[in-house]
Design an enzyme around this catalytic site. Structure first.
Site, PDB file in Angstrom:
ATOM      1  N   LYS A 103      -5.011  -3.405   7.389  1.00 35.25           N
ATOM      2  CA  LYS A 103      -6.007  -4.293   6.794  1.00 35.25           C
ATOM      3  C   LYS A 103      -7.309  -4.219   7.568  1.00 35.25           C
ATOM      4  O   LYS A 103      -8.386  -4.166   6.988  1.00 35.25           O
ATOM      5  CB  LYS A 103      -5.463  -5.735   6.847  1.00 35.25           C
ATOM      6  CG  LYS A 103      -4.992  -6.185   5.501  1.00 35.25           C
ATOM      7  CD  LYS A 103      -5.032  -7.660   5.254  1.00 35.25           C
ATOM      8  CE  LYS A 103      -4.306  -8.554   6.193  1.00 35.25           C
ATOM      9  NZ  LYS A 103      -3.759  -9.747   5.561  1.00 35.25           N
ATOM     10  N   HIS A 121       0.852  -1.189   0.000  1.00 38.92           N
ATOM     11  CA  HIS A 121       0.000   0.000   0.000  1.00 38.92           C
ATOM     12  C   HIS A 121       0.886   1.237   0.000  1.00 38.92           C
ATOM     13  O   HIS A 121       2.120   1.130   0.017  1.00 38.92           O
ATOM     14  CB  HIS A 121      -0.996  -0.034   1.158  1.00 38.92           C
ATOM     15  CG  HIS A 121      -0.388  -0.131   2.528  1.00 38.92           C
ATOM     16  ND1 HIS A 121       0.497   0.803   3.029  1.00 38.92           N
ATOM     17  CD2 HIS A 121      -0.525  -1.058   3.517  1.00 38.92           C
ATOM     18  CE1 HIS A 121       0.860   0.475   4.252  1.00 38.92           C
ATOM     19  NE2 HIS A 121       0.265  -0.667   4.565  1.00 38.92           N
ATOM     20  N   CYS A 141       1.869 -10.411  21.048  1.00 40.73           N
ATOM     21  CA  CYS A 141       1.017  -9.917  19.956  1.00 40.73           C
ATOM     22  C   CYS A 141       1.517 -10.507  18.658  1.00 40.73           C
ATOM     23  O   CYS A 141       2.677 -10.295  18.276  1.00 40.73           O
ATOM     24  CB  CYS A 141       1.043  -8.384  19.860  1.00 40.73           C
ATOM     25  SG  CYS A 141       0.244  -7.797  18.353  1.00 40.73           S
ATOM     26  N   HIS A 176       3.861   1.457   2.563  1.00 41.03           N
ATOM     27  CA  HIS A 176       5.089   0.738   2.180  1.00 41.03           C
ATOM     28  C   HIS A 176       5.802   1.499   1.062  1.00 41.03           C
ATOM     29  O   HIS A 176       7.021   1.614   1.038  1.00 41.03           O
ATOM     30  CB  HIS A 176       4.775  -0.663   1.638  1.00 41.03           C
ATOM     31  CG  HIS A 176       3.956  -1.520   2.543  1.00 41.03           C
ATOM     32  ND1 HIS A 176       2.758  -2.061   2.145  1.00 41.03           N
ATOM     33  CD2 HIS A 176       4.154  -1.935   3.817  1.00 41.03           C
ATOM     34  CE1 HIS A 176       2.258  -2.796   3.143  1.00 41.03           C
ATOM     35  NE2 HIS A 176       3.081  -2.727   4.166  1.00 41.03           N
ATOM     36  N   CYS A 231       2.550  -7.804  15.967  1.00 43.57           N
ATOM     37  CA  CYS A 231       3.884  -7.215  16.180  1.00 43.57           C
ATOM     38  C   CYS A 231       4.965  -8.281  16.127  1.00 43.57           C
ATOM     39  O   CYS A 231       6.123  -7.971  15.948  1.00 43.57           O
ATOM     40  CB  CYS A 231       4.013  -6.561  17.547  1.00 43.57           C
ATOM     41  SG  CYS A 231       2.957  -5.161  17.833  1.00 43.57           S
ATOM     42  N   HIS A 260      -1.694  -2.591  17.874  1.00 46.29           N
ATOM     43  CA  HIS A 260      -2.718  -3.177  17.005  1.00 46.29           C
ATOM     44  C   HIS A 260      -4.092  -3.317  17.655  1.00 46.29           C
ATOM     45  O   HIS A 260      -5.068  -3.613  16.980  1.00 46.29           O
ATOM     46  CB  HIS A 260      -2.261  -4.547  16.497  1.00 46.29           C
ATOM     47  CG  HIS A 260      -1.049  -4.459  15.613  1.00 46.29           C
ATOM     48  ND1 HIS A 260       0.222  -4.587  16.104  1.00 46.29           N
ATOM     49  CD2 HIS A 260      -0.946  -4.204  14.298  1.00 46.29           C
ATOM     50  CE1 HIS A 260       1.074  -4.443  15.110  1.00 46.29           C
ATOM     51  NE2 HIS A 260       0.403  -4.198  14.007  1.00 46.29           N
ATOM     52  N   CYS A 264      -2.904  -5.313  22.591  1.00 45.62           N
ATOM     53  CA  CYS A 264      -1.672  -4.735  22.055  1.00 45.62           C
ATOM     54  C   CYS A 264      -1.806  -3.213  21.927  1.00 45.62           C
ATOM     55  O   CYS A 264      -2.791  -2.727  21.374  1.00 45.62           O
ATOM     56  CB  CYS A 264      -1.383  -5.339  20.680  1.00 45.62           C
ATOM     57  SG  CYS A 264      -0.133  -4.430  19.779  1.00 45.62           S
ATOM     58  N   LYS A 314      -3.585   5.258  10.883  1.00 47.95           N
ATOM     59  CA  LYS A 314      -2.585   4.469  10.174  1.00 47.95           C
ATOM     60  C   LYS A 314      -3.311   3.468   9.279  1.00 47.95           C
ATOM     61  O   LYS A 314      -4.338   2.929   9.672  1.00 47.95           O
ATOM     62  CB  LYS A 314      -1.712   3.713  11.177  1.00 47.95           C
ATOM     63  CG  LYS A 314      -0.600   2.934  10.500  1.00 47.95           C
ATOM     64  CD  LYS A 314       0.398   2.380  11.499  1.00 47.95           C
ATOM     65  CE  LYS A 314       1.614   1.828  10.790  1.00 47.95           C
ATOM     66  NZ  LYS A 314       1.599   0.414  10.555  1.00 47.95           N
TER      67      LYS A 314
END
Ligand code: MSP
Length: 501
Positions: free
Chosen positions: A297, A18, A126, A21, A129, A146, A143, A294
């Site tokens: 998914k 995405h 997690c 990245h 992570c 996340h 987490c 952020k």
């Protein structure tokens, strides 16, 4: 001539590429291209991170093997980088045999040095992570990054004695003040060390999807412990000592802020434990946010680079992120902002400069570009753009380098407007003004090429310049007066047609 080794993080293969990245990768690419232009020997590494429980579970959920998932997603990353004109020299996959060789050699060395020991580990884990959290770090059992439920794990693991490296890390930070940039992120990393360092569990028995531990084959290495080593696998650690000595430690690791602890605490400590220098520099950037969040998914807010490339083209895509998202702070992605930047900088400034110069050269000079004046008022502006953009690229600030380059474009446009060569009769006065503008464009093509590689190659060609832009070297090639005159200038289609918002 210097050496410049630049890396991106290696991307997990459970997620499709995405624009987050792509942000890291485009910045690394622009830095690599700048250093090549500046005559440095460059090695640019990217790749994919393919081991670990997260990948294994994602594959299981899709009814395929981890290797199939890795093959599939790794190919998607390579495809995305091809689309974005990423000039990497090597694409590493952590499932390659060469990586196993380096990981095993590196960790065996630390084991032999006495900094890896067996112990029992219990903690909250997690899977996103691939990392343990303490009760204090967990947010209501979830987490902190996340938000997913942490799992209670208990394993007999090998531990890296990170606690032994506190002082040596602090000494390193003292000795190398710009080892981590920007300074806010350096302070964050120092904060982790000053809180006190605990030993880290570096092997797993709960999965087979990893690099086997050479001295105990019931274990595989924990994914982060194999992943970080990719940076030295690619330059021949344990397999080609000469090559390794060429590229280590002159490395610049580009990373997102969520992986500071791994790169700025663990990794330098691992290097010290294995008896090699820590990396030269870690450059940390913030997140690209979509709607203030952020991309992930689970949030369903991921944007694929290809979607934006379809609307803007590759170079305009690259330009936007390089120009509008400085390294360091988080930045919100906005489609409207991208359109605005495109129209102002690319359509109005750069595109317009080229098209008006080529049109007037066609009309007033029969299509043959005249030479610039040695004492043109634009000469000083160009020298300033060269100096300022060079300094900015050197400190990894693409946004400032491009701003400095666009200053020259704006001044060249203002110079044309002040002189209005399109209104004057053909003759030496008009030729002098056009020669100056052509020279400014030639220098712009060089300075903007790390951001806009194909556009700048096309400008180079339309100006009638011989040879490939990629073969030019700055600062020499960007000195005022390089445009020889007497070359055929081509009008061509607009480089960046205006977009409506
Ligand atoms: N595999 C690890 C890195 C190992 S490096 C030895 C990893 N992978 S990742 O795919 O989850 O993220 C890799 C990098 O992608 C991040 O550090 C960051 O550089 C980039 N980004 C991922 N999402 C991002 C944003 N939303 N914004 C900006 N960059 C982001 O962590």
């Amino acid at each position: 001539m210097g050496r410049f080794y630049v890396t991106t993080p290696i991307y997990y293969v459970n997620d499709a590429p995405h624009i987050g990245h792509a942000y890291t990768t485009v910045v690394a690419d622009a830095l690599a291209r700048w250093h090549r232009l500046a005559g440095d020997e460059v090695f640019f590494l990217t790749g994919t991170d393919e081991h670990g429980v997260k990948i294994q579970r994602t594959a299981e959920a899709q009814g395929i093997t981890p290797r199939e998932l890795a093959d599939r997603t790794s190919a998607r990353f390579a495809e995305a980088w091809k689309l974005l004109d990423i000039s990497y020299d090597d694409f590493i996959r952590t499932t390659e045999p060469r990586h196993y060789t380096s990981v095993q050699a590196f960790l065996q060395k630390i084991y032999d040095n006495g900094d890896i020991e067996l112990a029992t580990y219990e903690g909250l884990y997690c899977v996103s992570c691939e990392d343990y959290y303490t009760e204090a770090q967990a947010v209501d059992g979830h987490c902190p990054i996340h938000g997913r439920q942490l799992e209670h794990l208990s394993e007999d693991n090998y531990f890296f004695k990170l606690s032994r490296y506190e002082q040596r890390l602090l000494d390193w930070y003292d000795a190398v003040p710009d080892a981590v940039l920007p300074p806010t992120k350096r302070n964050e990393a120092l904060g982790f060390i000053k809180q006190g360092l605990q030993d880290i569990s570096i092997t797993r028995t709960s999965t087979r999807w990893g690099v086997p531990v050479p001295w105990d084959d019931r274990h595989v290495f924990y994914v982060w412990y194999d992943a970080l080593i990719n940076y030295i696998t690619a330059i021949g650690y344990g397999t080609d000592d000469e090559r390794f000595a060429t590229w280590w430690p002159v490395v610049h690791h580009l990373i997102g802020k969520e992986i500071i602890r791994f790169h700025c605490v663990w990794w330098p400590a691992m290097c010290l434990a294995a008896g090699i220098d820590p990396p030269l520099q870690v450059l940390v950037h913030g997140w690209l946010l979509v709607g203030g969040e952020k991309m992930s998914k689970t949030a369903l807010n991921q944007i694929a680079p290809a979607d934006l490339v379809a609307d803007f083209g590759v170079d305009a895509y690259r330009y936007h992120f390089l120009r509008d998202k400085p390294l360091g702070p988080d930045g919100d992605f906005s489609y409207e902002g991208m359109v605005a930047r495109y129209n102002s900088d690319l359509a109005n400034n750069l595109g317009n400069l080229l098209s008006r110069v080529a049109t007037v050269v066609d009309k007033k000079c029969g299509g043959t570009g005249p030479a610039p004046k040695p004492d043109s008022p634009l000469a000083a502006v160009a020298a300033e753009a060269l100096a300022a953009s060079t300094a900015a690229w050197e400190r990894a600030a693409p946004n400032e380098a491009l701003e400095a380059t666009w200053q020259l474009i704006r001044e060249a446009n203002a110079y044309l407007e002040a002189n209005e060569p399109w209104k004057a009769d053909p003759g030496p006065a008009v030729e002098a003004v056009l020669g100056d503008a052509l020279e400014a464009l030639r220098i712009v093509a060089l300075l903007a090429s790390p951001a806009l590689p194909s556009t700048c190659a096309e400008i180079w060609r339309r100006l009638g310049l011989s040879g490939a832009l990629d073969d030019q070297r700055v600062p020499e090639a960007a000195a005022w007066g390089g445009y020889p005159g007497g070359l055929r200038v081509e009008k061509g289609d607009p480089l960046f047609p205006r977009l409506s918002a």
